[in-house]
Design a protein around this motif. Structure first.
Motif, PDB file in Angstrom:
ATOM      1  N   TYR A  92       0.812  -1.228   0.000  1.00  0.00           N
ATOM      2  CA  TYR A  92       0.000   0.000   0.000  1.00  0.00           C
ATOM      3  C   TYR A  92       0.843   1.276   0.000  1.00  0.00           C
ATOM      4  O   TYR A  92       0.572   2.196  -0.756  1.00  0.00           O
ATOM      5  CB  TYR A  92      -0.999   0.038   1.176  1.00  0.00           C
ATOM      6  N   ASP A  96       1.025   7.108   6.955  1.00  0.00           N
ATOM      7  CA  ASP A  96       0.200   6.860   8.147  1.00  0.00           C
ATOM      8  C   ASP A  96      -0.359   8.125   8.774  1.00  0.00           C
ATOM      9  O   ASP A  96      -1.449   8.123   9.331  1.00  0.00           O
ATOM     10  CB  ASP A  96       1.013   6.097   9.208  1.00  0.00           C
ATOM     11  N   GLU A  97       0.421   9.212   8.704  1.00  0.00           N
ATOM     12  CA  GLU A  97       0.021  10.454   9.373  1.00  0.00           C
ATOM     13  C   GLU A  97      -0.951  11.283   8.539  1.00  0.00           C
ATOM     14  O   GLU A  97      -1.386  12.354   8.972  1.00  0.00           O
ATOM     15  CB  GLU A  97       1.261  11.308   9.691  1.00  0.00           C
ATOM     16  N   PHE A 138      -7.686   7.680   8.885  1.00  0.00           N
ATOM     17  CA  PHE A 138      -6.275   7.394   8.653  1.00  0.00           C
ATOM     18  C   PHE A 138      -6.116   5.951   8.196  1.00  0.00           C
ATOM     19  O   PHE A 138      -7.004   5.113   8.434  1.00  0.00           O
ATOM     20  CB  PHE A 138      -5.464   7.661   9.928  1.00  0.00           C
ATOM     21  N   PRO A 139      -5.003   5.611   7.517  1.00  0.00           N
ATOM     22  CA  PRO A 139      -4.835   4.266   6.978  1.00  0.00           C
ATOM     23  C   PRO A 139      -5.081   3.139   7.989  1.00  0.00           C
ATOM     24  O   PRO A 139      -5.674   2.116   7.642  1.00  0.00           O
ATOM     25  CB  PRO A 139      -3.379   4.266   6.490  1.00  0.00           C
ATOM     26  N   ASN A 140      -4.650   3.340   9.255  1.00  0.00           N
ATOM     27  CA  ASN A 140      -4.818   2.251  10.235  1.00  0.00           C
ATOM     28  C   ASN A 140      -6.277   2.050  10.651  1.00  0.00           C
ATOM     29  O   ASN A 140      -6.593   1.128  11.398  1.00  0.00           O
ATOM     30  CB  ASN A 140      -3.924   2.470  11.464  1.00  0.00           C
ATOM     31  N   GLN A 141      -7.155   2.903  10.166  1.00  0.00           N
ATOM     32  CA  GLN A 141      -8.586   2.754  10.445  1.00  0.00           C
ATOM     33  C   GLN A 141      -9.323   2.063   9.286  1.00  0.00           C
ATOM     34  O   GLN A 141     -10.537   1.930   9.326  1.00  0.00           O
ATOM     35  CB  GLN A 141      -9.213   4.132  10.706  1.00  0.00           C
ATOM     36  N   SER A 143      -9.564  -1.229   6.284  1.00  0.00           N
ATOM     37  CA  SER A 143      -9.216  -2.621   5.990  1.00  0.00           C
ATOM     38  C   SER A 143      -8.137  -2.639   4.905  1.00  0.00           C
ATOM     39  O   SER A 143      -7.860  -1.617   4.256  1.00  0.00           O
ATOM     40  CB  SER A 143     -10.440  -3.379   5.486  1.00  0.00           C
ATOM     41  N   GLY A 144      -7.542  -3.815   4.688  1.00  0.00           N
ATOM     42  CA  GLY A 144      -6.520  -3.941   3.647  1.00  0.00           C
ATOM     43  C   GLY A 144      -7.057  -3.569   2.280  1.00  0.00           C
ATOM     44  O   GLY A 144      -6.407  -2.856   1.506  1.00  0.00           O
ATOM     45  N   GLN A 147      -7.438   0.155   2.016  1.00  0.00           N
ATOM     46  CA  GLN A 147      -6.136   0.813   1.854  1.00  0.00           C
ATOM     47  C   GLN A 147      -5.626   0.680   0.418  1.00  0.00           C
ATOM     48  O   GLN A 147      -5.068   1.633  -0.142  1.00  0.00           O
ATOM     49  CB  GLN A 147      -5.116   0.211   2.827  1.00  0.00           C
TER      50      GLN A 147
END
Length: 227
Positions: A92, A96-97, A138-141, A143-144, A147
């Motif tokens: 991906y 992240d920020e 944000f990306p960590n929120q 699913s794969g 993303q």
């Protein structure tokens, strides 16, 4: 659009050459969908990285959109890359920020596109990929699969001539993988965007109009598919 002549990539250690690519000669036309296959270590990702100007060949000539890439300085290569190439990675490579919207906008900042045009393109991508409600996540929120959709939207926002995809469904479940491949097919057929993907999947490879089989850095087969 793309013409490779006798491309080689090797590393020398005490006079011994370790080849990754050997005598790679092929052409890819505008609007083609090409799958690159082969076992691990065959040189697939290295070839894709050379096509994407992330690596330089040790030997040979690479012509892209009429430009001899191997003779260009770094500034010219970066300019050619930004104007014509969209890269989609297996991992991906989102920032992240940054939010979804900011990730999609990022390449447009490098191209010095004006604020109103950037906002328009980001809105278009969010709408096309049904992510309007996720624009501030944000990306960590995500699913794969989500993303990876953001990664594709980011590549498309720059309106590239070609998308290079390195194992684009490698980290996804089968339903998500199918969604991504159908999206690539649609982009290729309806928008005329050339797509070059590296894949281990026979199913994914069949989405291409051609399959290049690499073995030990050499193109062993160049097959037209029924697609």
């Amino acid at each position: 659009m793309i013409d490779l002549q006798n491309i080689e990539k090797y590393y020398s250690n005490k006079g011994v050459k370790s080849y990754i690519l050997r005598h790679v000669t092929t052409s890819i036309q505008e609007g083609e969908f090409v799958s690159i296959m082969g076992p691990s270590g065959a040189g697939k990702s290295t070839l894709l990285n050379i096509l994407g100007m992330l690596e330089e060949p040790t030997y040979g000539v690479y012509n892209f959109m009429g430009e001899d890439v191997t003779s260009l300085n770094e500034r010219k290569r970066i300019e050619l890359y930004r104007n014509h190439i969209g890269f989609v990675f297996q991992a991906y490579h989102l920032i992240d920020e940054m939010t979804v919207a900011e990730n999609i906008e990022a390449p447009l900042l490098y191209k010095k596109i004006g604020s109103s045009e950037r906002k328009s393109r980001v809105a278009d991508m969010l709408g096309r990929f049904n992510m309007v409600g996720k624009r501030d996540l944000f990306p960590n929120q995500l699913s794969g699969g989500q993303q990876q959709l953001v990664g594709i939207a980011r590549a498309l926002a720059a309106q590239p001539s070609v998308i290079l995809a390195d194992e684009p469904t490698g980290n996804l479940q089968s339903a998500q993988a199918l969604q991504i491949m159908e999206l690539f097919k649609k982009l290729n057929q309806e928008k005329g965007i050339a797509i070059i993907q590296v894949t281990h999947s026979e199913v994914n490879a069949q989405y291409g109009t051609r399959i290049l089989h690499l073995l030990d850095g050499v193109i062993k087969e160049d097959i037209k598919t029924a697609s």
